[in-house]
Design an enzyme around this catalytic site. Structure first.
Site, PDB file in Angstrom:
ATOM      1  N   HIS A   1       0.864  -1.196   0.000  1.00  5.58           N
ATOM      2  CA  HIS A   1       0.000   0.000   0.000  1.00  5.58           C
ATOM      3  C   HIS A   1       0.896   1.240   0.000  1.00  5.58           C
ATOM      4  O   HIS A   1       1.887   1.282   0.735  1.00  5.58           O
ATOM      5  CB  HIS A   1      -0.873  -0.027   1.261  1.00  5.58           C
ATOM      6  CG  HIS A   1      -1.953   1.006   1.276  1.00  5.58           C
ATOM      7  ND1 HIS A   1      -1.702   2.335   1.554  1.00  5.58           N
ATOM      8  CD2 HIS A   1      -3.276   0.905   1.043  1.00  5.58           C
ATOM      9  CE1 HIS A   1      -2.854   3.004   1.499  1.00  5.58           C
ATOM     10  NE2 HIS A   1      -3.816   2.159   1.189  1.00  5.58           N
TER      11      HIS A   1
ATOM     12  N   CYS B   1      -3.564   2.868  -4.393  1.00  7.09           N
ATOM     13  CA  CYS B   1      -4.544   3.652  -3.638  1.00  7.09           C
ATOM     14  C   CYS B   1      -4.576   5.061  -4.191  1.00  7.09           C
ATOM     15  O   CYS B   1      -3.631   5.835  -4.004  1.00  7.09           O
ATOM     16  CB  CYS B   1      -4.186   3.640  -2.155  1.00  7.09           C
ATOM     17  SG  CYS B   1      -5.317   4.644  -1.175  1.00  7.09           S
TER      18      CYS B   1
ATOM     19  N   HIS C   1      -7.495   0.508  -4.561  1.00  2.96           N
ATOM     20  CA  HIS C   1      -8.278   1.313  -3.626  1.00  2.96           C
ATOM     21  C   HIS C   1      -8.688   2.538  -4.420  1.00  2.96           C
ATOM     22  O   HIS C   1      -7.814   3.286  -4.873  1.00  2.96           O
ATOM     23  CB  HIS C   1      -7.425   1.784  -2.454  1.00  2.96           C
ATOM     24  CG  HIS C   1      -7.203   0.758  -1.390  1.00  2.96           C
ATOM     25  ND1 HIS C   1      -6.557   1.059  -0.206  1.00  2.96           N
ATOM     26  CD2 HIS C   1      -7.569  -0.543  -1.314  1.00  2.96           C
ATOM     27  CE1 HIS C   1      -6.529  -0.040   0.547  1.00  2.96           C
ATOM     28  NE2 HIS C   1      -7.122  -1.019  -0.100  1.00  2.96           N
TER      29      HIS C   1
ATOM     30  N   ASP D   1     -12.595   2.062  -0.696  1.00  2.00           N
ATOM     31  CA  ASP D   1     -11.742   2.705   0.299  1.00  2.00           C
ATOM     32  C   ASP D   1     -12.583   3.571   1.224  1.00  2.00           C
ATOM     33  O   ASP D   1     -13.682   3.192   1.581  1.00  2.00           O
ATOM     34  CB  ASP D   1     -10.616   3.479  -0.367  1.00  2.00           C
ATOM     35  CG  ASP D   1      -9.378   3.546   0.544  1.00  2.00           C
ATOM     36  OD1 ASP D   1      -9.390   2.907   1.599  1.00  2.00           O
ATOM     37  OD2 ASP D   1      -8.413   4.247   0.197  1.00  2.00           O
ATOM     38  N   HIS D   2     -12.122   4.736   1.582  1.00  2.00           N
ATOM     39  CA  HIS D   2     -12.864   5.506   2.589  1.00  2.00           C
ATOM     40  C   HIS D   2     -14.097   6.178   2.006  1.00  2.00           C
ATOM     41  O   HIS D   2     -14.212   6.343   0.804  1.00  2.00           O
ATOM     42  CB  HIS D   2     -11.980   6.627   3.155  1.00  2.00           C
ATOM     43  CG  HIS D   2     -10.672   6.131   3.667  1.00  2.00           C
ATOM     44  ND1 HIS D   2      -9.588   6.947   3.829  1.00  2.00           N
ATOM     45  CD2 HIS D   2     -10.278   4.902   4.051  1.00  2.00           C
ATOM     46  CE1 HIS D   2      -8.585   6.241   4.290  1.00  2.00           C
ATOM     47  NE2 HIS D   2      -8.968   4.999   4.433  1.00  2.00           N
TER      48      HIS D   2
ATOM     49  N   TYR E   1     -15.080   4.705   7.523  1.00  2.00           N
ATOM     50  CA  TYR E   1     -15.564   3.365   7.187  1.00  2.00           C
ATOM     51  C   TYR E   1     -17.047   3.157   7.461  1.00  2.00           C
ATOM     52  O   TYR E   1     -17.453   2.131   7.987  1.00  2.00           O
ATOM     53  CB  TYR E   1     -14.720   2.305   7.886  1.00  2.00           C
ATOM     54  CG  TYR E   1     -13.385   2.134   7.201  1.00  2.00           C
ATOM     55  CD1 TYR E   1     -13.275   1.324   6.066  1.00  2.00           C
ATOM     56  CD2 TYR E   1     -12.247   2.818   7.622  1.00  2.00           C
ATOM     57  CE1 TYR E   1     -12.069   1.181   5.398  1.00  2.00           C
ATOM     58  CE2 TYR E   1     -11.033   2.686   6.968  1.00  2.00           C
ATOM     59  CZ  TYR E   1     -10.952   1.861   5.859  1.00  2.00           C
ATOM     60  OH  TYR E   1      -9.772   1.718   5.183  1.00  2.00           O
TER      61      TYR E   1
HETATM   62  C1  DNO Z   1      -6.693   3.269   5.828  1.00  2.00           C
HETATM   63  C2  DNO Z   1      -6.109   2.223   5.004  1.00  2.00           C
HETATM   64  C3  DNO Z   1      -4.735   1.846   5.513  1.00  2.00           C
HETATM   65  C4  DNO Z   1      -4.286   0.595   4.837  1.00  2.00           C
HETATM   66  C5  DNO Z   1      -2.950   0.124   5.225  1.00  2.00           C
HETATM   67  C6  DNO Z   1      -2.511  -0.983   4.316  1.00  2.00           C
HETATM   68  O1  DNO Z   1      -7.841   3.311   5.971  1.00  2.00           O
HETATM   69  O2  DNO Z   1      -6.102   2.523   3.667  1.00  2.00           O
HETATM   70  O3  DNO Z   1      -4.822   1.595   6.882  1.00  2.00           O
HETATM   71  O4  DNO Z   1      -5.169  -0.418   5.150  1.00  2.00           O
HETATM   72  O5  DNO Z   1      -2.017   1.123   5.187  1.00  2.00           O
HETATM   73  O6  DNO Z   1      -1.477  -1.696   4.889  1.00  2.00           O
END
Ligand code: DNO
Length: 359
Positions: free
Chosen positions: A207, A245, A272, A317-318, A331
């Site tokens: 990531h 991401c 992501h 993702d978020h 989340y």
């Molecule tokens: C946040 C996520 C990160 C991700 C880690 C992957 O919400 O995108 O915590 O899970 O960095 O290792």
């Protein structure tokens, strides 16, 4: 594109598997054993508990996020070999329940950093926010240590208590570690792990750093197109890939994410996809997925995946916190579900255009 949704597990997540089941096109959950400390081997009985829960709703467990890396591996300490051995055993166990992708990150000490988890947007929703000046002011790790010593309750959003316990000694240890050292430690890790992943049909997917620049005087390397290129060349295997991401990389407007998708397509097992709005002073806030709401061109990103016949996994993702939802920061159910529908909307219309062109 195979759609998946992150789920933190019963008691840890405000969203239920039953609710996730009702989001169109979600085939699997993105999961992890969040209570197993980094470096330890994951117990099979706990892995199987997840499998049972996922099976009950017909979800697969193909994507694990994250199997976290022990700091000794990032620091390159002699004790790292023990933790690398545990990591290999965890990979073998995860393969037994059908895992295909393991997401991890190589950020020293901290994972993602924000200064406000519930900053209000113009529409009254709230979202994760990063005020650059606040973090920039803390660029001397020893300052931070002093702050924590003076006020043991000092914390920032997202700092897990177990990391805080060791913060002072970790900062001391990282004083010696340069970016080049971090690259070497990553290479050492990957040279041992990737063959095991390959033998078990698993793709490792790093990531990017969030935000993609050094913070608190700690080095960060997974930040740009050039550095992703370098990562992929450390071990040239399909099992050495990236979790691309768009939100993490997108916090730096110099990162051209659609161009990265086009260049690295066959080494992105996991996407992501989310938007952020970057301000001129370097602050950024997370927005809805819609391209026009932020500075990341989500339409072009999805187009780039589509052009390349992307068959990997994607998650929204978020999301923002909307409709008064009380949830883990970033989340919630509602905005991530909206995000999925936006992604499907783009994807399906591209698919339709392709079919029409063929007919
Ligand atoms: C946040 C996520 C990160 C991700 C880690 C992957 O919400 O995108 O915590 O899970 O960095 O290792």
């Amino acid at each position: 594109m195979k759609m998946v949704f992150r789920w933190y597990g019963e008691g840890n997540d405000t969203v239920s598997l039953r609710q996730i089941k009702q989001i169109p096109g979600v085939e699997g959950i993105v999961w992890a054993l969040h209570d197993v400390p980094a470096g330890e081997e994951w117990p099979m009985d706990k892995i199987l508990e997840y499998k049972q829960k996922a099976d009950a709703y017909g979800f697969h467990l193909d994507v694990v996020e994250s199997v976290n890396i022990h700091e000794d591996i990032k620091l390159g300490l002699p004790t790292r070999d023990r933790y690398i051995e545990n990591y290999k055993k965890t990979i073998e166990k995860l393969a037994q329940v059908g895992a295909k992708v393991i997401c991890y990150n190589f950020m020293p000490v901290f994972d993602w950093i924000r200064t406000d988890l519930f900053k209000e947007l113009e529409d009254g929703s709230t979202a994760l926010f990063y005020e650059k000046a606040i973090v920039d002011r803390m660029d001397d790790p020893m300052d931070l240590v002093r702050k924590i010593n003076e006020n043991p309750d000092f914390t920032m959003p997202g700092w897990e208590p177990e990391r805080l316990q060791h913060l002072t000694s970790l900062f001391e240890a990282y004083k010696q570690v340069t970016e080049e050292d971090l690259w070497n430690h990553l290479q050492y890790f990957l040279e041992q792990i990737v063959p095991v992943a390959e033998a078990n049909g698993i793709k490792m997917a790093i990531h990017p750093d969030d935000p993609p620049w050094p913070v608190f005087g700690l080095p960060r390397i997974m930040t740009s197109r050039d550095n992703i290129r370098r990562l992929l060349s450390l071990v040239d295997s399909p099992s050495n890939g990236v979790t691309l991401c768009s939100g993490s990389l997108g916090a730096n407007p110099e990162n051209d994410i659609p161009a990265m998708v086009r260049e690295f397509a066959d080494r992105i097992p996991f996407a992501h996809i989310r938007n952020v709005r970057v301000y001129e002073n370097g602050d950024f806030i997370e927005t809805s997925h819609r391209a026009s709401d932020g500075t990341v061109d989500i339409c072009d990103i999805v187009k780039a995946y589509h052009e390349n016949g992307f068959t990997g996994y994607a998650r929204p993702d978020h999301g923002r916190h909307i409709w008064d939802e009380k949830c883990r920061a970033g989340y919630g159910l509602y905005d991530r579900a909206l995000g999925i529908m936006y992604l499907w909307g783009i994807w399906d219309s591209l698919e339709r255009t392709k079919q029409e062109a063929r007919a």
